[in-house]
Scaffold this motif. Sequence first.
Motif, mmCIF file in Angstrom:
data_model
loop_
_atom_site.group_PDB
_atom_site.id
_atom_site.type_symbol
_atom_site.label_atom_id
_atom_site.label_comp_id
_atom_site.label_asym_id
_atom_site.label_seq_id
_atom_site.Cartn_x
_atom_site.Cartn_y
_atom_site.Cartn_z
ATOM 1 N N LYS A 1 -1.054 3.625 7.442
ATOM 2 C CA LYS A 1 -0.259 3.417 6.237
ATOM 3 C C LYS A 1 1.220 3.657 6.504
ATOM 4 C CE LYS A 1 -3.645 2.069 3.698
ATOM 5 N NZ LYS A 1 -4.461 1.573 4.818
ATOM 6 N N PHE B 1 2.370 4.269 1.481
ATOM 7 C CA PHE B 1 2.498 4.681 2.867
ATOM 8 C C PHE B 1 2.501 6.195 3.003
ATOM 9 C CE2 PHE B 1 6.514 3.017 1.165
ATOM 10 C CZ PHE B 1 7.286 4.163 1.106
ATOM 11 N N TYR C 1 0.856 -1.195 0.000
ATOM 12 C CA TYR C 1 0.000 0.000 0.000
ATOM 13 C C TYR C 1 0.887 1.238 0.000
ATOM 14 C CZ TYR C 1 0.703 -0.642 5.113
ATOM 15 O OH TYR C 1 1.227 -0.846 6.364
#
Length: 557
Positions: free
Chosen positions: A54, A11, A9
Amino acid sequence: MSFDFAHPYHFDPRYSRPVAYFSMEYAIHQPLKIYAGGLGFLAGSHLRSAYVLKQNMVGVGILWKYGYYDQVRNADQTMGVLFQEKIYHFLVDTGIQFTIRIHGQPVQVKAWYLPPETFQTAPLFLLSTDVPENDYLAKTTSHKLYDADLAAQLAADIVLGIGGARLFEYLPWKPEIYHLNESHALPLAFYLYQQHQDLDEVKKRLVFTNHTPEAAGNPQHDYHLLEEMSFFGELTADQVRRITGIDGAVFNHTLAALRMAGVTNGVSEIHTRVLHQMWGQYDRISPICSITNAQHAGYWADAEMYEALQTRDAARLRNRKRQQKQALFEVVADQCGKLFDPDVLTIVIARRFAGYKRLDLLLHKPDAWEALVNNARQPVQLIWAGKPYPADQGAIGLFNHLVHLSKSYRNVAVLTGYELALSKQLKAGADVWLNIPRLTREASGTSGMTAAMNGAINVSTPDGWFAEFARDEENSFVIPAAPPDWSPEQADAHDATQLYDVLTRKVIPTYYENPARWIDVMMNSLRDVIPRFDSNRLADEYYEKLYRPEQYRSAPA
């Protein structure tokens, strides 16, 4: 073989530094049984918050084939220990397999992967030695979490520390910071030293969290045994003595971590003060700061209760608690054949069975105990639960004593299977979450946080996180505790008296005689526990305090 892994993902730039988080256990979700207790609950919440925020973090652990153990019942209702194979079809086979050395022999290590979207966590890699290429002894290294055999424990430390470090040789993602969540993965520090040949370079990369002042969590072992086990990797015992400054025949794991890490944290303000008292006389230790443990509200908190809190809807809050009590009492009825009443004050004592936690403190005053459980005018219901260490016969004996005791009372129950799912049910169904450790022995404790997130009111001695949360008779009830320098016998006698005083003069009368006030305390508890004890705060604080190498020489003590 390499695994085509990029951090899955995007961040947040605030959390861009790549961090590898090493923990022996993770309590992430009920289907993944690779945890024993509080350390795992903390690690699981940390990874969930890393996902929410994240953060550029990757977890490393071990895939325990038999987990910690399954807590079952013997024919007479006492506790049985079952080691049952666990099968996880939701884990991804990375195809990564490599060799490390344990006891001087080559051992194959295989890596499995838990993708973030499975349980909404940071990426997690789990290592296993249970592969066909290994002999039976090597395979058993990843069979049982906290195996009672010392050699198996040390072998697991090597798999986590050196195996975890070597894992990143096969991944394109590379960590800048290595976080030891407890000292289990300490062989990692020696692997980093082999790479850099400079302790200052290790300190730039290594951080350490200590979770307990208890001796069992601060192990010491014979140098010769550790060298034989290949605990130090390619380093000799004499080299380790020079690097760590730990002379003699006995190696202290915590002291080595304190001297090889750039910065260390305790897990509550009290625990951090205790760490300074325990280790402050030693030279060369890293700065020690405080980052109080926390739990992930998104996983634990009762959403309906928080909706009721927003509008201060006391009736809805009361109804929700009653509904949750009824759900818990179905479990009580199923396991114990007892029908509990949702209108009766219900006290839950659910913990790992360790001596300092004093799960039997209520029994120290037999007359007061009988008066408590036989009070028809203001009745109580009591539920005990917890998983003793499977080789701790003393703790299992206490559990079984409570089981036999409970058979004499229709309002006392002892439940088995204290894992994530039952933990959530107990907290949702409890009116009172009772915690009675000897002062300064509970480094943090986190079950009370998640209990508060479910409308259970904490009644506790002022130790660990609770000392930072409690406002007596406002959001909880505080049991005045004996000074920590008293003998255990003196402290137990004093604290048992204070416990009954708080229960009989404050807690029970408030519940029955002033229900509006009880709801106020519940609302204050729900409000005060978030966000301060939500792990999103913790995960942010770790990046701020631990994961910044430029701070290592000036980290707050």
